[in-house]
Design an enzyme around this catalytic site. Structure first.
Site, PDB file in Angstrom:
ATOM      1  N   ASN A 127       0.784  -1.242   0.000  1.00  0.00           N
ATOM      2  CA  ASN A 127       0.000   0.000   0.000  1.00  0.00           C
ATOM      3  C   ASN A 127       0.813   1.287   0.000  1.00  0.00           C
ATOM      4  O   ASN A 127       0.317   2.312  -0.445  1.00  0.00           O
ATOM      5  CB  ASN A 127      -1.025  -0.012   1.143  1.00  0.00           C
ATOM      6  CG  ASN A 127      -0.369  -0.134   2.488  1.00  0.00           C
ATOM      7  OD1 ASN A 127       0.459  -1.003   2.697  1.00  0.00           O
ATOM      8  ND2 ASN A 127      -0.702   0.739   3.400  1.00  0.00           N
TER       9      ASN A 127
ATOM     10  N   CYS B 220      -2.911   1.390   6.700  1.00  0.00           N
ATOM     11  CA  CYS B 220      -2.947   0.763   8.031  1.00  0.00           C
ATOM     12  C   CYS B 220      -3.525   1.690   9.081  1.00  0.00           C
ATOM     13  O   CYS B 220      -4.008   1.234  10.109  1.00  0.00           O
ATOM     14  CB  CYS B 220      -1.556   0.302   8.434  1.00  0.00           C
ATOM     15  SG  CYS B 220      -0.360   1.632   8.440  1.00  0.00           S
TER      16      CYS B 220
ATOM     17  N   GLU C 215       4.975  -4.403  11.926  1.00  0.00           N
ATOM     18  CA  GLU C 215       4.027  -3.294  11.743  1.00  0.00           C
ATOM     19  C   GLU C 215       2.824  -3.904  11.046  1.00  0.00           C
ATOM     20  O   GLU C 215       2.880  -4.209   9.852  1.00  0.00           O
ATOM     21  CB  GLU C 215       4.655  -2.206  10.862  1.00  0.00           C
ATOM     22  CG  GLU C 215       5.900  -1.568  11.446  1.00  0.00           C
ATOM     23  CD  GLU C 215       5.617  -0.660  12.627  1.00  0.00           C
ATOM     24  OE1 GLU C 215       4.473  -0.191  12.760  1.00  0.00           O
ATOM     25  OE2 GLU C 215       6.536  -0.440  13.429  1.00  0.00           O
TER      26      GLU C 215
HETATM   27  P1  NAD Z   1       0.536  -9.120   3.349  1.00  0.00           P
HETATM   28  O1  NAD Z   1       0.670  -9.548   4.760  1.00  0.00           O
HETATM   29  O2  NAD Z   1      -0.306  -9.903   2.444  1.00  0.00           O
HETATM   30  O3  NAD Z   1       1.975  -9.040   2.643  1.00  0.00           O
HETATM   31  C1  NAD Z   1       3.014  -8.237   3.167  1.00  0.00           C
HETATM   32  C2  NAD Z   1       4.335  -8.774   2.655  1.00  0.00           C
HETATM   33  O4  NAD Z   1       4.565 -10.048   3.249  1.00  0.00           O
HETATM   34  C3  NAD Z   1       4.402  -8.988   1.141  1.00  0.00           C
HETATM   35  O5  NAD Z   1       5.694  -8.671   0.691  1.00  0.00           O
HETATM   36  C4  NAD Z   1       4.157 -10.484   1.025  1.00  0.00           C
HETATM   37  O6  NAD Z   1       4.670 -11.030  -0.163  1.00  0.00           O
HETATM   38  C5  NAD Z   1       4.898 -10.981   2.247  1.00  0.00           C
HETATM   39  N1  NAD Z   1       4.511 -12.298   2.737  1.00  0.00           N
HETATM   40  C6  NAD Z   1       3.283 -12.863   2.730  1.00  0.00           C
HETATM   41  N2  NAD Z   1       3.347 -14.088   3.280  1.00  0.00           N
HETATM   42  C7  NAD Z   1       4.629 -14.287   3.664  1.00  0.00           C
HETATM   43  C8  NAD Z   1       5.325 -15.363   4.293  1.00  0.00           C
HETATM   44  N3  NAD Z   1       4.712 -16.481   4.627  1.00  0.00           N
HETATM   45  N4  NAD Z   1       6.635 -15.212   4.521  1.00  0.00           N
HETATM   46  C9  NAD Z   1       7.276 -14.081   4.183  1.00  0.00           C
HETATM   47  N5  NAD Z   1       6.683 -13.039   3.571  1.00  0.00           N
HETATM   48  C10 NAD Z   1       5.372 -13.144   3.325  1.00  0.00           C
HETATM   49  O7  NAD Z   1       0.056  -7.591   3.397  1.00  0.00           O
HETATM   50  P2  NAD Z   1      -0.364  -6.634   2.208  1.00  0.00           P
HETATM   51  O8  NAD Z   1      -1.687  -7.070   1.688  1.00  0.00           O
HETATM   52  O9  NAD Z   1       0.757  -6.420   1.251  1.00  0.00           O
HETATM   53  O10 NAD Z   1      -0.530  -5.263   3.027  1.00  0.00           O
HETATM   54  C11 NAD Z   1      -1.665  -4.962   3.757  1.00  0.00           C
HETATM   55  C12 NAD Z   1      -1.464  -5.176   5.238  1.00  0.00           C
HETATM   56  O11 NAD Z   1      -0.311  -4.476   5.682  1.00  0.00           O
HETATM   57  C13 NAD Z   1      -2.621  -4.611   6.039  1.00  0.00           C
HETATM   58  O12 NAD Z   1      -2.980  -5.494   7.055  1.00  0.00           O
HETATM   59  C14 NAD Z   1      -2.045  -3.328   6.606  1.00  0.00           C
HETATM   60  O13 NAD Z   1      -2.666  -2.875   7.772  1.00  0.00           O
HETATM   61  C15 NAD Z   1      -0.640  -3.721   6.843  1.00  0.00           C
HETATM   62  N6  NAD Z   1       0.198  -2.522   6.914  1.00  0.00           N
HETATM   63  C16 NAD Z   1       0.687  -2.134   8.137  1.00  0.00           C
HETATM   64  C17 NAD Z   1       1.430  -0.973   8.235  1.00  0.00           C
HETATM   65  C18 NAD Z   1       2.001  -0.516   9.544  1.00  0.00           C
HETATM   66  O14 NAD Z   1       2.941   0.268   9.521  1.00  0.00           O
HETATM   67  N7  NAD Z   1       1.478  -0.962  10.672  1.00  0.00           N
HETATM   68  C19 NAD Z   1       1.679  -0.207   7.102  1.00  0.00           C
HETATM   69  C20 NAD Z   1       1.155  -0.638   5.892  1.00  0.00           C
HETATM   70  C21 NAD Z   1       0.429  -1.794   5.807  1.00  0.00           C
END
Ligand code: NAD
Length: 473
Positions: A149, A279, A245
């Site tokens: 995002n 987020c 995060e």
């Molecule tokens: P996601 O959890 O689907 O993916 C995040 C990352 O993790 C991607 O690079 C993905 O390829 C990787 N990933 C997924 N499964 C994995 C595994 N088993 N091992 C290693 N890597 C893996 O999240 P998304 O859909 O890309 O982003 C949305 C989420 O991120 C929302 O829940 C949002 O709240 C959160 N987010 C949090 C913050 C924060 O700072 N707190 C900021 C932005 C987004």
């Protein structure tokens, strides 16, 4: 684009299409990394750390300053990539690119403030003849895993402090939005970052995630993403530092003495920024009953003015969701809530990946739009009349990233600030406000540890004690 392993930009036969969700056009491809690539990334990062840990603070900071300057010169190019590969409009993307300049510059500044302290050894009997101190040393190989995002600035929040600290990094950018991240790495290399200080491995988290996460050569995982992936990563990580995060369901209380116009404008923007895929996006609006009707009318009126569509047009206010599947998911959640008794005040329509800005009231407690993170352009209104109950309601769900309150009363603001369970309380702002240098992170399912450059540097370094026993003094 290619991935960066052992100082080389490499491609693979298996590729992943990077798709613009607005028109489904293929913008580019990236290689789908495999197990051998994981091994190369790990062994090269270990070599890279032997170089980065010996670099002076001055050299680390100069690279970051130079990189920030290059991003600044190419701001429009970065903004266009962010807007094309993700959900953001060109104006939202420009803001992210300029924040990235700030994030990288601030990382350079914080590199100069990695401080230690002297230790009062003589504060306990037996320490009389000892003198010494602690300093902070780089933790080693940092594995940075980033979400879709904020495809540039959230990557900068990991690479900037990791480089500032003297670590080497393996970056696994989001599968769907890897291009901004790769472009950032190109700039860091152009600015003089040594070969092997950074590796970029593209591919599916489900495939290359486990071997990266579980490897003992990685000393810290810095993850930003969803709770499910976060839980999985934590279960595989073994003994290493983890920064997480994660998501939230951000509550904002609008009290009866709120500045109505400010509250409406901030909360509408906070609900629909980046098509709600944020987020800290506003999800639950707890509005005092005395002003509920007025707030609702104004909120819905402003929401209806949102122009949605082509992200690259200057007057577009909201773009598509990241994929059509994501838009179908939220369509289903909203429909389920309405079937369960919620009232749709506006929105609720989907066209491909576009989902209209949506406002609901009377949302039942068992609706997913109430208790799960929506990560979509939909927001719920609730009536409240007692501050303790409103705070309890805000705290009732298992997340706690940021919370907000609109009030002109100091005691109300302080009470909320101290009693809301979360990583930060915004007073007279929606939850969608973040300064890149503030401590940022959450409690409960919203995460572990804090980002925000100074705070990331603490997480990405370790204190080492040096103690001299000097019997002759
Ligand atoms: P996601 O959890 O689907 O993916 C995040 C990352 O993790 C991607 O690079 C993905 O390829 C990787 N990933 C997924 N499964 C994995 C595994 N088993 N091992 C290693 N890597 C893996 O999240 P998304 O859909 O890309 O982003 C949305 C989420 O991120 C929302 O829940 C949002 O709240 C959160 N987010 C949090 C913050 C924060 O700072 N707190 C900021 C932005 C987004």
């Amino acid at each position: 684009m290619k991935m960066l392993l052992n100082g080389q930009w490499v491609d693979r036969d298996k590729k992943i299409d990077v798709i613009d969700p607005f028109d489904n056009s293929v913008i580019d491809t990236v290689p789908a990394g495999n197990d051998k690539d994981v091994e190369l990334a790990l062994s090269s990062a270990v070599q890279g750390f032997q170089i980065t840990k010996r670099m002076t603070v001055y050299d680390r900071a100069q690279i970051l300053y130079k990189a920030a300057g290059l991003i600044s010169e190419r701001l429009e190019e970065f903004a266009t990539i962010i807007a094309r590969e993700g959900s953001k409009t060109i104006n939202e993307a420009r803001k992210e690119a300029s924040r990235c300049v700030n994030t990288i510059t601030c990382s350079a500044e914080e590199a100069k403030r990695i401080l230690g302290e002297t230790i009062p050894w003589d504060s306990f009997p037996g320490g009389e003849k000892r003198k010494g101190f602690y300093y902070r040393f780089p933790i080693g190989v940092v594995l940075a895993i980033t979400p879709f995002n904020d495809p540039l600035n959230l990557v900068a929040h990991k690479l900037g402090p990791a480089i500032a600290a003297g670590n080497s990094v393996i970056l696994k950018p989001a599968t769907v939005t890897p291009l901004s991240a790769i472009k950032l790495v190109e700039v860091l290399l152009e600015a003089g970052l040594p070969e092997n200080a950074i590796q970029v491995i593209t591919g599916y988290g489900s495939k290359i995630g486990d071997p990266l996460v579980s490897d003992e050569r990685v000393r810290m995982i810095s993850f930003t993403g969803g709770v499910e992936a976060g839980k999985h990563i934590a279960s595989k990580a073994g003994i290493k530092k983890i920064g997480m995060e994660l998501g939230s369901d951000s509550p904002v209380i609008v009290w009866k003495d709120a500045d109505m116009q400010l509250a409406v404008e901030s909360c509408v923007s906070g609900s629909f920024w980046a098509a709600g895929q944020n987020c800290i996006g506003v999800q639950r609006l707890l509005v005092h009953k005395e002003i509920y009707d007025e707030f609702k009318t104004k909120f819905v009126e402003l929401t209806k003015t949102y122009k949605i569509g082509d992200k690259l047009k200057e007057d577009t206010m909201m773009g598509p969701m990241i994929t059509e599947n994501e838009a179908k998911r939220i369509e289903q959640w909203v429909n389920d809530a309405v079937a369960g008794g919620a009232k749709l005040l506006t929105g609720g329509k989907r066209d491909g990946a576009m989902y209209d800005p949506t406002v609901l009231e009377n949302v039942p407690a068992d609706a997913k739009v109430h208790y799960e993170e929506v990560f979509a352009p939909t927001v719920n209104l609730y009536q409240v009349d007692d501050l303790d109950k409103a705070i309890a309601q805000a705290n009732a769900l298992p997340y706690g990233l940021l919370a907000g309150i609109f009030t002109r009363d100091l005691e109300t603001a302080f009470k909320a600030a101290y009693e809301l369970d979360c990583g930060g309380v915004m007073i007279n702002d929606s939850t969608d406000y973040r300064l890149d240098s503030m401590p940022f992170g959450g409690v409960k399912y919203s995460g572990l540890g804090r980002e925000g450059l100074k705070f990331s540097l603490q997480e990405m370094t370790e204190p080492k004690v040096v103690c001299f026993n000097l019997p002759g003094i």
